[in-house]
Design a protein around this motif. Structure first.
Motif, PDB file in Angstrom:
ATOM      1  N   TYR A 233       7.756   3.115  20.317  1.00 28.70           N
ATOM      2  CA  TYR A 233       6.932   2.203  19.523  1.00 28.70           C
ATOM      3  C   TYR A 233       7.085   2.427  18.025  1.00 28.70           C
ATOM      4  O   TYR A 233       6.227   2.045  17.241  1.00 28.70           O
ATOM      5  CB  TYR A 233       5.468   2.357  19.947  1.00 28.70           C
ATOM      6  N   GLY A 234       8.190   3.045  17.636  1.00 29.45           N
ATOM      7  CA  GLY A 234       8.477   3.203  16.218  1.00 29.45           C
ATOM      8  C   GLY A 234       8.318   4.602  15.679  1.00 29.45           C
ATOM      9  O   GLY A 234       8.534   4.830  14.489  1.00 29.45           O
TER      10      GLY A 234
ATOM     11  N   ARG B 245       3.285   8.576   9.278  1.00 25.94           N
ATOM     12  CA  ARG B 245       4.214   7.456   9.099  1.00 25.94           C
ATOM     13  C   ARG B 245       4.120   6.500  10.288  1.00 25.94           C
ATOM     14  O   ARG B 245       4.122   5.275  10.122  1.00 25.94           O
ATOM     15  CB  ARG B 245       5.645   7.984   8.963  1.00 25.94           C
ATOM     16  N   TYR B 246       4.002   7.061  11.483  1.00 24.41           N
ATOM     17  CA  TYR B 246       3.879   6.243  12.688  1.00 24.41           C
ATOM     18  C   TYR B 246       2.605   5.394  12.656  1.00 24.41           C
ATOM     19  O   TYR B 246       2.625   4.189  12.921  1.00 24.41           O
ATOM     20  CB  TYR B 246       3.891   7.158  13.918  1.00 24.41           C
ATOM     21  N   ILE B 247       1.470   6.027  12.306  1.00 22.70           N
ATOM     22  CA  ILE B 247       0.198   5.302  12.257  1.00 22.70           C
ATOM     23  C   ILE B 247       0.249   4.185  11.225  1.00 22.70           C
ATOM     24  O   ILE B 247      -0.309   3.098  11.429  1.00 22.70           O
ATOM     25  CB  ILE B 247      -0.960   6.280  11.967  1.00 22.70           C
ATOM     26  N   SER B 248       0.940   4.420  10.122  1.00 21.95           N
ATOM     27  CA  SER B 248       1.002   3.403   9.068  1.00 21.95           C
ATOM     28  C   SER B 248       1.752   2.158   9.512  1.00 21.95           C
ATOM     29  O   SER B 248       1.623   1.099   8.894  1.00 21.95           O
ATOM     30  CB  SER B 248       1.661   3.985   7.809  1.00 21.95           C
ATOM     31  N   PHE B 249       2.522   2.247  10.587  1.00 23.70           N
ATOM     32  CA  PHE B 249       3.266   1.100  11.083  1.00 23.70           C
ATOM     33  C   PHE B 249       2.543   0.382  12.223  1.00 23.70           C
ATOM     34  O   PHE B 249       3.048  -0.598  12.755  1.00 23.70           O
ATOM     35  CB  PHE B 249       4.661   1.525  11.568  1.00 23.70           C
ATOM     36  N   LEU B 250       1.378   0.905  12.629  1.00 24.46           N
ATOM     37  CA  LEU B 250       0.611   0.266  13.691  1.00 24.46           C
ATOM     38  C   LEU B 250      -0.433  -0.651  13.082  1.00 24.46           C
ATOM     39  O   LEU B 250      -1.130  -0.285  12.146  1.00 24.46           O
ATOM     40  CB  LEU B 250      -0.086   1.312  14.561  1.00 24.46           C
ATOM     41  N   ASP B 251      -0.559  -1.817  13.632  1.00 24.25           N
ATOM     42  CA  ASP B 251      -1.476  -2.812  13.098  1.00 24.25           C
ATOM     43  C   ASP B 251      -2.545  -3.169  14.112  1.00 24.25           C
ATOM     44  O   ASP B 251      -2.282  -3.297  15.313  1.00 24.25           O
ATOM     45  CB  ASP B 251      -0.717  -4.094  12.741  1.00 24.25           C
TER      46      ASP B 251
END
Length: 463
Positions: free
Chosen positions: A289-290, A132-138
């Motif tokens: 960082y989310g 879930r964390y990786i999916s919010f990183l761009d």
């Protein structure tokens, strides 16, 4: 039923079929999509993904009785990015903890406009909170410190289900099949036996027990990738960085991912108000960082930390998830010599090789920094990763400690036997041949590795 993770910016033109159930991330609400869901257009093309796990090149038939199958996959996360590196969508195949998938029966299909470009990060066995964390990183955030790291012990360290990754690129209209070969982020060690060949006064080595094997100063921080998503093209360097000749890399491999799991560049330490020493005592928290759930708490960068550890002691402080991967302990009070780790007896002398027969795992470490370490009892110490054998000799704990820098990810190091031959150290964090051993190493002591692809094998490692 097929499930899709709903993202507020995901265009409806995306179509997905999977050979197994698409499971939703914890904390996200999955939205069922009908089997026939599609954006019908004569201009759309289809790309089909298949999956496999990169195996180890086996140079010999020697087996380890307690070895484990470490190529199982129960969950695959597919992070899709547009040509500019912006997250496009996130899909999940399988279920974390739901049992192994048969990858020969798993496929993933996606449609796109003719000429459209997409880039993909594919990871296996991710904990749902990390996914879930990786999916919010761009874009850039995914490939840099501090955002682009996750804790290994936060549900991502499982013996049979190693954390794996790969990337892919699709130009719709030109690619019809995309083969994803998943690679392990960690290094694997197989240790067969431990033997003793002590020299000097035999009275010094009357009662010898191996009490611990441990990977000390080991990292709990995993770098997700080293390339921004807009530059994912299905190459190993997207995940592990570039390669070079092996140089001084442990095991003398034919190639070396010399930036694998790299932490900070030289000029970045001051930018983040950190020093080299902070790696040993500091913590990181991706909740800043989310990160949510397991990622919204503090983790030590390094476990089994032994920098300036007092003499005749070893620090095995370690997250529970990493103990099985990084340590083995013998009960020196056990009745049977094998169970006690006993190598030498005051009555019977040398008892023969001690069977270990098991696998250990650790992450490659990369300090991209120049430093001067302080002297400690006239011996230099640092924070580098070490393989340590803690040996109780006549009731006192001593150490055979070997620095193992330059490890390759997704590589297996087969050590058939470790011979204890030199004088031991009083400190767990000191290289025993660094000014402590008075006996000159012979030609037989020089490491002779045989390398076959991603497997390095040695018959006898002399310490």
């Amino acid at each position: 039923m097929r499930l899709r993770i709903k993202r507020f910016f995901a265009p409806l033109r995306m179509t997905v079929w999977a050979g197994v159930l698409l499971a939703a991330l914890a904390g996200c609400d999955p939205e069922p999509i009908p089997t026939a869901f599609a954006a019908e257009s004569s201009g759309q093309e289809v790309a089909v993904f298949d999956f496999s796990v990169m195996g180890y090149d086996e140079p010999s038939t020697k087996a380890y009785s307690a070895d484990v199958e470490d190529g199982l996959v129960d969950r695959i996360d597919i992070f899709a990015y547009d040509q500019d590196g912006r997250i496009y969508d996130h899909y999940v195949i399988g279920e974390y903890g739901g049992g192994p998938l048969d990858l020969t029966q798993v496929s993933f299909k996606e449609k796109g406009e003719n000429g459209e470009q997409r880039h993909y990060l594919i990871m296996a066995n991710l904990d749902p909170d990390s996914a879930r964390y990786i999916s919010f990183l761009d874009n850039v955030d995914l490939a840099r410190y501090p955002e682009g790291f996750i804790p290994w012990s936060a549900g991502n360290a499982r013996v049979n289900y190693p954390l794996m990754g790969a990337t892919a690129f699709v130009l719709f209209g030109s690619a019809t099949t995309v083969s994803v070969n998943l690679m392990r982020y960690m290094s694997k060690f197989q240790i067969g036996t431990i033997s003793a060949e002590f020299w000097g006064d035999p009275d010094l080595f009357r009662n010898v027990y191996v009490q611990h094997i441990a990977f000390v100063n080991a990292w709990n921080i995993v770098r997700i990738c080293q390339t921004a998503p807009r530059n994912f093209y299905g190459e190993a360097k997207d995940i592990f960085g570039p390669t070079s000749s092996s140089g001084s890399a442990f095991g003398n491999p034919s190639y070396h991912y010399y930036m694998a799991n790299c932490f900070l560049e030289q000029e970045q330490w001051s930018t983040y108000n950190m020093t080299y020493a902070d790696m040993g005592t500091g913590t990181f928290n991706q909740g800043t960082y989310g990160g949510r759930g397991k990622l919204n708490q503090s983790y030590r960068y390094i476990y089994n930390y032994n920098y300036l550890q007092p003499k005749n002691t070893i620090n095995l402080d370690c997250p529970d998830a990493l103990k099985e991967l990084s340590q083995q302990t013998w009960d020196t009070n056990a009745y049977l010599p094998q169970n006690a780790g006993k190598l030498c007896s005051d009555i019977d002398g040398y008892l023969g090789p001690l069977n270990v027969n098991r696998a250990f795992y650790t992450l490659p470490t990369k300090f991209n920094v120049w430093f001067n370490e302080p002297a400690y009892n006239a011996d230099q110490q640092n924070n580098e990763l070490r393989l340590v054998l803690a040996v109780k000799i006549n009731g006192t704990l001593y150490f055979y400690s070997k620095m193992i820098t330059g490890l390759n990810p997704n590589m297996c190091y087969k050590i058939h036997n470790i011979t204890l031959k030199g004088e031991p150290s009083e400190y767990a964090n000191i290289w025993v041949r660094g000014g402590q051993v008075t006996k000159v190493a012979t030609a037989d002591d020089v490491e002779q590795w045989n390398v076959h692809g991603n497997t390095a094998e040695i018959e006898n490692l002399v310490l």
